[in-house]
Design a protein around this motif. Structure first.
Motif, short mmCIF file in Angstrom:
data_model
loop_
_atom_site.label_atom_id
_atom_site.label_comp_id
_atom_site.label_asym_id
_atom_site.label_seq_id
_atom_site.Cartn_x
_atom_site.Cartn_y
_atom_site.Cartn_z
N GLN A 37 36.86 42.50 41.02
CA GLN A 37 35.67 41.67 40.84
C GLN A 37 34.54 42.12 41.76
O GLN A 37 33.36 42.12 41.37
CB GLN A 37 36.02 40.20 41.06
N ALA A 38 34.88 42.52 42.98
CA ALA A 38 33.86 43.02 43.90
C ALA A 38 33.24 44.31 43.37
O ALA A 38 32.03 44.55 43.54
CB ALA A 38 34.48 43.26 45.28
N GLU A 39 34.06 45.14 42.71
CA GLU A 39 33.54 46.36 42.11
C GLU A 39 32.52 46.04 41.02
O GLU A 39 31.49 46.70 40.89
CB GLU A 39 34.69 47.18 41.54
N ALA A 40 32.79 45.01 40.23
CA ALA A 40 31.83 44.60 39.19
C ALA A 40 30.57 44.02 39.82
O ALA A 40 29.45 44.26 39.34
CB ALA A 40 32.49 43.59 38.26
N GLU A 88 51.80 49.21 44.02
CA GLU A 88 51.30 49.14 45.39
C GLU A 88 50.14 48.16 45.55
O GLU A 88 49.59 48.01 46.64
CB GLU A 88 50.85 50.53 45.84
N ALA A 89 49.73 47.48 44.47
CA ALA A 89 48.59 46.55 44.56
C ALA A 89 48.97 45.31 45.37
O ALA A 89 50.12 44.86 45.36
CB ALA A 89 48.13 46.15 43.17
N ASP A 90 47.99 44.76 46.07
CA ASP A 90 48.19 43.53 46.83
C ASP A 90 48.05 42.35 45.87
O ASP A 90 46.95 42.03 45.40
CB ASP A 90 47.13 43.43 47.94
N LEU A 91 49.16 41.68 45.57
CA LEU A 91 49.17 40.59 44.60
C LEU A 91 49.17 39.21 45.23
O LEU A 91 49.36 38.22 44.54
CB LEU A 91 50.40 40.74 43.68
N GLN A 92 48.93 39.13 46.52
CA GLN A 92 48.82 37.82 47.17
C GLN A 92 47.54 37.12 46.71
O GLN A 92 46.51 37.76 46.49
CB GLN A 92 48.80 37.98 48.69
N PRO A 93 47.58 35.79 46.55
CA PRO A 93 46.37 35.07 46.10
C PRO A 93 45.20 35.29 47.05
O PRO A 93 45.37 35.24 48.28
CB PRO A 93 46.81 33.61 46.08
N LEU A 105 38.38 44.30 34.07
CA LEU A 105 38.33 42.91 34.52
C LEU A 105 38.76 41.95 33.41
O LEU A 105 39.35 40.89 33.68
CB LEU A 105 36.92 42.57 35.00
N SER A 106 38.49 42.31 32.15
CA SER A 106 38.89 41.45 31.04
C SER A 106 40.40 41.26 31.00
O SER A 106 40.90 40.18 30.68
CB SER A 106 38.39 42.02 29.71
N LEU A 107 41.15 42.30 31.32
CA LEU A 107 42.61 42.18 31.36
C LEU A 107 43.04 41.24 32.47
O LEU A 107 43.98 40.45 32.31
CB LEU A 107 43.25 43.56 31.55
N GLU A 108 42.33 41.29 33.59
CA GLU A 108 42.66 40.36 34.69
C GLU A 108 42.40 38.93 34.27
O GLU A 108 43.19 38.02 34.55
CB GLU A 108 41.84 40.74 35.92
N HIS A 135 42.16 26.16 34.04
CA HIS A 135 41.12 26.88 34.77
C HIS A 135 41.28 26.70 36.28
O HIS A 135 41.09 27.64 37.06
CB HIS A 135 39.73 26.42 34.33
N LEU A 136 41.64 25.48 36.71
CA LEU A 136 41.88 25.28 38.13
C LEU A 136 43.04 26.14 38.61
O LEU A 136 43.03 26.64 39.75
CB LEU A 136 42.15 23.80 38.41
N ARG A 137 44.05 26.31 37.75
CA ARG A 137 45.16 27.21 38.13
C ARG A 137 44.67 28.64 38.27
O ARG A 137 45.19 29.40 39.11
CB ARG A 137 46.27 27.13 37.09
N GLN A 138 43.70 29.04 37.45
CA GLN A 138 43.14 30.39 37.58
C GLN A 138 42.62 30.63 38.99
O GLN A 138 42.75 31.74 39.51
CB GLN A 138 42.00 30.58 36.58
N HIS A 139 42.03 29.62 39.57
CA HIS A 139 41.48 29.76 40.92
C HIS A 139 42.56 30.19 41.91
O HIS A 139 42.27 30.89 42.88
CB HIS A 139 40.85 28.44 41.38
N HIS A 140 43.78 29.74 41.68
CA HIS A 140 44.88 30.05 42.61
C HIS A 140 45.67 31.28 42.19
O HIS A 140 46.54 31.73 42.94
CB HIS A 140 45.82 28.84 42.72
N ARG A 141 45.38 31.82 41.01
CA ARG A 141 46.13 32.97 40.52
C ARG A 141 45.47 34.31 40.84
O ARG A 141 46.13 35.35 40.83
CB ARG A 141 46.31 32.86 38.99
N VAL A 142 44.17 34.29 41.11
CA VAL A 142 43.45 35.54 41.35
C VAL A 142 44.01 36.21 42.60
O VAL A 142 44.06 35.60 43.68
CB VAL A 142 41.95 35.29 41.50
N SER A 143 44.45 37.46 42.47
CA SER A 143 45.08 38.18 43.58
C SER A 143 44.05 38.96 44.39
O SER A 143 42.88 39.09 44.00
CB SER A 143 46.15 39.13 43.04
#
Length: 532
Positions: A511-514, A412-417, A460-463, A496-504
């Motif tokens: 990340q906000a929780e951290a 049920e998680a929102d996986l949209q970038p 977060l490390s798994l993400e 790393h630039l791809r990471q910017h577009h992969r974060v859901s």
């Protein structure tokens, strides 16, 4: 009405068959159904011919192994290729290979030169073609229909496979019994002509090469990193491996069940396989009602119990009409298991890695089928077909009950970038192949919050690893206990630039929780360090 509500209602308003109003999808869907019918006819002919060439259960089971082992070995590379090659041309090439396989089988069977070794080898080559084709067919669906019709298009593809499963085996068995193997293989060759013609007719827009397009080995590594770090995917893979390892026994031995236990001919064997397909179609129609009463774990347990019941009933060599009815139930159980596991896998995979993640799932599925088929064939050689069916059914029930406790993810998680990461500051342009890159994030965390912060950061490390990091750590400054530095490595600046577009969106929430533990002014300070 909100935009989200409108999107949610759109598929229902458009209808389950709305994708067929798209001409390209309708043509390719029809061609795929015809191609799959031909493939099932070829499989029936090969499975039955091996019983003519050898009475060994191991030889019979090896046909199933040869068909599924290539998917186990090549599904992940095929998933990568589907992302980096022109999918239309790639599919045409694969169809030509499959047509050549069936054409060779036609010639060998017509001349009487077909042997068990040739049959197994050519089945293996056909399995290679199926391995290369599977992820690519799934990947092109979003190109053929509007976003609102995507779920319906996926459901129609599943329906098309089961239509082919219900028609192909029965038609193949009848043609085999009436006209022989050469004609059966010839019809399969003709089916590929329709598929290739449809692909040639499809004018796919040329792909534009983005600056961040992945190469084969980089995409391969990224897919494996995601798989290693996804705990939810691990659960799906474990449940799939256990189910299919035991359920494969009935598929590996079904030709011997039809011939030796039920006294049927090739036509009857085709009818049995057709019954499985018909049962799967019926199962697709009743599954919405089943989902109202059962969650994913309940559906998978139901599939295990139904499959085991069919296997146990076949041991008593029932009348042919009852055997057909039992195979209808097998089709129901099979489609429930396949749809449940595949649906959960798709729901937990973000778009950027969905093809590769599904390829890993296909690898586990076909690996369990291949190893299970070979293993059950060896068991049948030792204790006979009835005893092997009993062992498989008992194992499926026990495993189904035990692993029912390991719950499937809800998906049920929102996986949209989320696209919430700011662009990194650069003193000068950086070549995309520079690396590795070390990213440091400096937090100010109160000493009393360290334990709670660490719990969040472990998740977060798994993400970070799923999105591309190959190493991660968290360190406390010995001179300032409130200064905590998170670091992770990625293999190149482009990655790393791809990471910017992969974060859901779900990752952004984590990340906000951290960040709620961070006591410094503004956001944590981020540094990007390049290896010299």
């Amino acid at each position: 009405m909100s935009e989200i509500q409108a999107d949610a209602k759109a598929p229902a308003q458009r209808g389950a068959f709305a994708p067929l109003r798209q001409p390209v999808f309708a043509v390719l869907w029809t061609a795929t159904v015809l191609g799959n019918i031909g493939s099932f006819m070829r499989d029936v002919a090969s499975s039955w011919l091996v019983t003519d060439l050898s009475a060994s259960p191991t030889a019979v089971a090896l046909i199933q192994t040869a068909a599924t082992l290539p998917v186990f070995l090549l599904a992940i590379p095929a998933g990568v290729l589907s992302d980096i090659l022109d999918r239309r041309r790639f599919l045409i090439f694969v169809q030509l290979v499959l047509a050549a396989v069936s054409g060779t089988l036609l010639v060998l069977s017509h001349t009487g030169a077909l042997t068990v070794e040739y049959l197994i080898a050519l089945t293996f080559v056909g399995g290679i073609g199926a391995a290369l084709m599977g992820p690519t067919w799934q990947s092109i669906v979003p190109e053929l229909v509007p976003r609102a019709d995507l779920k319906s298009a996926v459901a129609l593809n599943s329906l098309g496979i089961n239509i082919a499963r219900s028609i192909g085996p029965a038609a193949g068995g009848l043609i085999l019994a009436s006209f022989g193997a050469a004609v059966t293989y010839g019809v399969d060759v003709l089916s590929y002509v329709f598929v290739i013609a449809a692909l040639l007719w499809w004018k796919r827009p040329p792909a534009t090469d983005g600056a961040l397009q992945e190469n084969f080995f980089g995409a391969f590594r990224a897919g494996l990193r995601y798989t290693r770090a996804s705990r939810e995917l691990h659960v799906v893979l474990l449940r799939a491996a256990v189910f299919f390892a035991f359920a494969s026994s009935v598929w590996a031995l079904l030709p011997l069940v039809a011939r030796q236990m039920l006294g049927g001919d090739a036509g009857f064997y085709g009818v049995l396989l057709g019954a499985v397909g018909a049962g799967a179609i019926g199962g697709a129609l009743v599954m919405p009602r089943l989902r109202e009463r059962l969650d994913a774990d309940g559906m998978l347990l139901l599939a295990a119990l139904l499959t085991a019941a069919v296997m146990g009933s076949l041991v008593f060599a029932p009348p042919k009409w009852l055997a057909v009815a039992l195979l209808l139930l097998l089709g129901l159980g099979w489609i429930v298991a396949l749809t449940t596991l595949n649906g959960v896998a798709q729901s937990i995979l973000p778009n950027w890695v969905r093809g590769r993640g599904l390829a890993v799932y296909l690898t586990v599925f076909n690996g369990a089928m291949a190893a299970g088929s070979l293993g059950w064939g060896l068991v049948a050689q030792a204790i006979g077909v009835p005893g092997t069916l009993v062992a498989g059914a008992a194992g499926l029930v026990v495993a189904g009950l035990l692993f029912h406790r390991i719950k499937l993810p809800r998906g049920e998680a929102d996986l949209q970038p989320s696209n919430h990461w700011p662009e990194p500051l650069l003193a000068e342009p950086i070549a995309h192949d520079r690396g590795p890159v070390m990213i440091q994030v400096e937090y100010r965390i109160r000493k009393e919050d360290h334990a709670a912060f660490l719990d969040v950061m472990k998740r977060l490390s798994l993400e970070r690893r799923r999105d591309g990091a190959y190493a991660w750590g968290l360190h406390e400054d010995t001179s300032d206990s409130e200064r905590v530095v998170e670091w992770f490595f990625v293999e190149s600046w482009a990655e790393h630039l791809r990471q910017h577009h992969r974060v859901s969106q779900a990752d952004a929430d984590l990340q906000a929780e951290a960040l709620r533990f961070h006591q410094g002014e503004g956001r944590p300070e981020v540094h990007h360090l390049l290896a010299l």
